[in-house]
Scaffold this active site. Structure first.
Site, PDB file in Angstrom:
ATOM      1  N   ASN A 114      28.865  49.016  32.595  1.00 21.12           N
ATOM      2  CA  ASN A 114      28.513  47.928  31.690  1.00 21.12           C
ATOM      3  C   ASN A 114      27.741  46.853  32.435  1.00 21.12           C
ATOM      4  O   ASN A 114      27.978  46.583  33.606  1.00 21.12           O
ATOM      5  CB  ASN A 114      29.772  47.348  31.029  1.00 21.12           C
ATOM      6  CG  ASN A 114      30.322  46.148  31.769  1.00 21.12           C
ATOM      7  OD1 ASN A 114      29.847  45.024  31.614  1.00 21.12           O
ATOM      8  ND2 ASN A 114      31.334  46.391  32.610  1.00 21.12           N
ATOM      9  N   GLY A 117      27.198  41.022  30.625  1.00 21.61           N
ATOM     10  CA  GLY A 117      26.725  39.675  30.941  1.00 21.61           C
ATOM     11  C   GLY A 117      27.492  38.566  30.250  1.00 21.61           C
ATOM     12  O   GLY A 117      26.919  37.542  29.870  1.00 21.61           O
ATOM     13  N   PHE A 118      28.815  38.756  30.122  1.00 19.93           N
ATOM     14  CA  PHE A 118      29.679  37.722  29.540  1.00 19.93           C
ATOM     15  C   PHE A 118      29.207  37.304  28.141  1.00 19.93           C
ATOM     16  O   PHE A 118      29.101  36.109  27.833  1.00 19.93           O
ATOM     17  CB  PHE A 118      29.750  36.479  30.436  1.00 19.93           C
ATOM     18  CG  PHE A 118      30.419  36.662  31.768  1.00 19.93           C
ATOM     19  CD1 PHE A 118      31.190  37.769  32.037  1.00 19.93           C
ATOM     20  CD2 PHE A 118      30.263  35.696  32.756  1.00 19.93           C
ATOM     21  CE1 PHE A 118      31.803  37.924  33.278  1.00 19.93           C
ATOM     22  CE2 PHE A 118      30.875  35.827  33.995  1.00 19.93           C
ATOM     23  CZ  PHE A 118      31.644  36.952  34.253  1.00 19.93           C
ATOM     24  N   ASN A 145      40.412  34.713  30.732  1.00 21.33           N
ATOM     25  CA  ASN A 145      39.555  34.964  31.881  1.00 21.33           C
ATOM     26  C   ASN A 145      38.274  34.158  31.699  1.00 21.33           C
ATOM     27  O   ASN A 145      37.603  34.270  30.667  1.00 21.33           O
ATOM     28  CB  ASN A 145      39.255  36.467  31.958  1.00 21.33           C
ATOM     29  CG  ASN A 145      38.479  36.871  33.184  1.00 21.33           C
ATOM     30  OD1 ASN A 145      37.361  36.440  33.381  1.00 21.33           O
ATOM     31  ND2 ASN A 145      39.071  37.752  33.980  1.00 21.33           N
ATOM     32  N   SER A 181      32.283  39.530  38.653  1.00 22.78           N
ATOM     33  CA  SER A 181      31.460  40.392  37.817  1.00 22.78           C
ATOM     34  C   SER A 181      30.095  40.593  38.467  1.00 22.78           C
ATOM     35  O   SER A 181      29.495  39.636  38.965  1.00 22.78           O
ATOM     36  CB  SER A 181      31.269  39.772  36.430  1.00 22.78           C
ATOM     37  OG  SER A 181      30.270  40.479  35.705  1.00 22.78           O
ATOM     38  N   ASN A 183      27.420  41.249  36.837  1.00 20.53           N
ATOM     39  CA  ASN A 183      26.416  41.153  35.776  1.00 20.53           C
ATOM     40  C   ASN A 183      25.901  39.749  35.492  1.00 20.53           C
ATOM     41  O   ASN A 183      25.144  39.542  34.551  1.00 20.53           O
ATOM     42  CB  ASN A 183      26.992  41.758  34.482  1.00 20.53           C
ATOM     43  CG  ASN A 183      27.377  43.208  34.672  1.00 20.53           C
ATOM     44  OD1 ASN A 183      26.645  43.966  35.291  1.00 20.53           O
ATOM     45  ND2 ASN A 183      28.534  43.587  34.159  1.00 20.53           N
ATOM     46  N   THR A 184      26.328  38.757  36.293  1.00 16.20           N
ATOM     47  CA  THR A 184      25.800  37.395  36.205  1.00 16.20           C
ATOM     48  C   THR A 184      25.184  37.052  37.553  1.00 16.20           C
ATOM     49  O   THR A 184      25.891  37.070  38.569  1.00 16.20           O
ATOM     50  CB  THR A 184      26.907  36.384  35.852  1.00 16.20           C
ATOM     51  OG1 THR A 184      27.427  36.687  34.555  1.00 16.20           O
ATOM     52  CG2 THR A 184      26.370  34.963  35.862  1.00 16.20           C
ATOM     53  N   LYS A 215      40.170  36.685  40.300  1.00 16.41           N
ATOM     54  CA  LYS A 215      39.869  38.121  40.209  1.00 16.41           C
ATOM     55  C   LYS A 215      38.759  38.466  41.187  1.00 16.41           C
ATOM     56  O   LYS A 215      37.705  37.819  41.191  1.00 16.41           O
ATOM     57  CB  LYS A 215      39.454  38.478  38.782  1.00 16.41           C
ATOM     58  CG  LYS A 215      39.269  39.978  38.541  1.00 16.41           C
ATOM     59  CD  LYS A 215      39.104  40.268  37.060  1.00 16.41           C
ATOM     60  CE  LYS A 215      39.060  41.761  36.787  1.00 16.41           C
ATOM     61  NZ  LYS A 215      39.032  42.064  35.335  1.00 16.41           N
ATOM     62  N   ASN A 244      37.898  43.953  39.908  1.00 12.90           N
ATOM     63  CA  ASN A 244      36.880  44.026  38.875  1.00 12.90           C
ATOM     64  C   ASN A 244      36.162  45.378  38.966  1.00 12.90           C
ATOM     65  O   ASN A 244      36.602  46.268  39.694  1.00 12.90           O
ATOM     66  CB  ASN A 244      35.880  42.863  39.053  1.00 12.90           C
ATOM     67  CG  ASN A 244      35.309  42.367  37.740  1.00 12.90           C
ATOM     68  OD1 ASN A 244      34.948  43.160  36.874  1.00 12.90           O
ATOM     69  ND2 ASN A 244      35.208  41.059  37.582  1.00 12.90           N
ATOM     70  N   THR A 245      35.048  45.525  38.252  1.00 14.32           N
ATOM     71  CA  THR A 245      34.262  46.751  38.313  1.00 14.32           C
ATOM     72  C   THR A 245      33.515  46.834  39.647  1.00 14.32           C
ATOM     73  O   THR A 245      33.386  45.860  40.376  1.00 14.32           O
ATOM     74  CB  THR A 245      33.259  46.811  37.157  1.00 14.32           C
ATOM     75  OG1 THR A 245      32.416  45.645  37.211  1.00 14.32           O
ATOM     76  CG2 THR A 245      33.972  46.847  35.823  1.00 14.32           C
TER      77      THR A 245
END
Length: 345
Positions: A114, A117-118, A145, A181, A183-184, A215, A244-245
């Site tokens: 994924n 992007g929040f 979160n 994350s 993705n940011t 996290k 996380n991922t």
């Protein structure tokens, strides 16, 4: 039944569209008259009750952040047997997230990639929903979160996190700072101890009495993981979530050309299991016994969950397994945990 439904229906559909289709179904499970029927069928055995963060959990197994981004499904997920629901990631400023498509299945690996992007309706909206859910007499423990708003510069991240904290911390049972994350842009750089400490200090002070956790990513070297864990303890945080991922693509069965075509994003699911377990052990080795460590990443079965608990996890979270194993997944985990514990006596 669910494997047939998945193969013939969901597997042929865009993953994000499939998720949106099931949201109203899961919500319905939390509403009368379905809620009491479902809970009678899925309620965890009392032997699974777990105390952590000053709270009592029906089961040590809960839903990781990312599944219920906008706090709209917590009651339904509780009715499916999850002991806690971590909503979000939410940001101070509502945002659409990254361009679509941004969610991909790797079915051969029982994994997801994924780059959402929040995408969320904002911390204020989530707080209002959390307040309503907490009024329910029978409910899951609710975590929130929080992440950095995309339009906010990394240099201004602390104020952005504090804004989210002030909105959602009073409405949540516990709060999680997401700095991991992929993705940011720039977010993972906040995991460096010298930048993480002032961020966590500000959020901790704004959270007041709400238990605070951080996290972390599985891609950090072990020495950096140890440093963050020690920092969390030193600062008096309530706990840490690992992990996380991952941005790693090692060991996948899916055709490499297809993986490459999928592009960037965080990988979750079965391929993350070994590293998530390793990170759990690294963290547990340097934190006190009473420090809450939540393990997430790659759990599918009751045996997987019990392995994490035996390795020192206080609680365990899942997400990707729901997509591949269906709505009775938590019930299967909880019943399997009871059987495993009885067999071990």
């Amino acid at each position: 039944m669910y494997p047939f439904i998945f193969r013939t229906f969901f597997a042929r559909m865009d993953p994000e569209r499939a998720h949106h289709l099931v949201v109203p179904v899961i919500r319905a499970f939390g509403i009368w008259p379905l809620a009491p029927i479902m809970r009678a069928f899925t309620k965890p055995d009392t032997s699974l009750r777990t105390t952590a963060l000053g709270l009592e959990f029906d089961s040590p197994f809960g839903v990781a952040a990312g599944f219920d981004k906008n706090a709209v499904m917590s009651e339904g997920l509780h009715s499916l047997g999850f002991g806690h629901v971590e909503v979000g990631t939410v940001t101070a400023i509502p945002q659409d997230g990254n361009p679509k498509p941004r969610l991909f299945r790797l079915i051969e690996d029982r994994a997801l990639i994924n780059r959402m992007g929040f995408n969320n309706a904002g911390a204020a909206a989530a707080a209002r929903r959390l307040v309503r859910s907490r009024r329910r007499p029978r409910r899951a423990v609710l975590g929130a979160n929080i992440g950095k708003s995309r339009v906010v510069d990394v240099d201004d991240a602390t104020a952005d996190y504090v804004t989210s904290t002030r909105q959602v911390a009073p409405a949540a049972d516990y709060l999680v700072v997401n700095v991991s994350s992929p993705n940011t842009p720039g977010l993972r750089g906040l995991q460096a101890v010298e930048t993480l400490r002032p961020l966590l200090e500000a959020v901790r002070d704004a959270a007041v009495r709400t238990p605070l956790l951080v996290k972390i990513a599985p891609d950090l070297p072990d020495d950096e993981i140890e440093a963050i864990a020690r920092l969390a303890v030193d600062m008096g945080l309530a706990g840490l979530i690992a992990t996380n991922t991952t941005i790693s693509r090692e060991g996948l069965r899916t055709d490499p050309a297809r993986v490459e075509a999928t592009g960037a994003g965080g990988l979750s699911g079965a391929p993350l299991a070994a590293r998530a377990l390793d990170v759990l052990r690294v963290v547990r080795a340097v934190v006190p016994e009473e420090f809450c460590v939540i393990s997430a990443g790659g759990v599918e079965t009751a045996a997987d969950v019990q392995e994490r608990l035996d390795a020192g996890a206080t609680l365990v979270q899942g997400y990707t397994g729901f997509i591949y194993l269906g709505p009775l997944w938590a019930r299967q985990i909880n019943r399997g945990l009871v059987r495993l514990r009885r067999a071990a006596r």
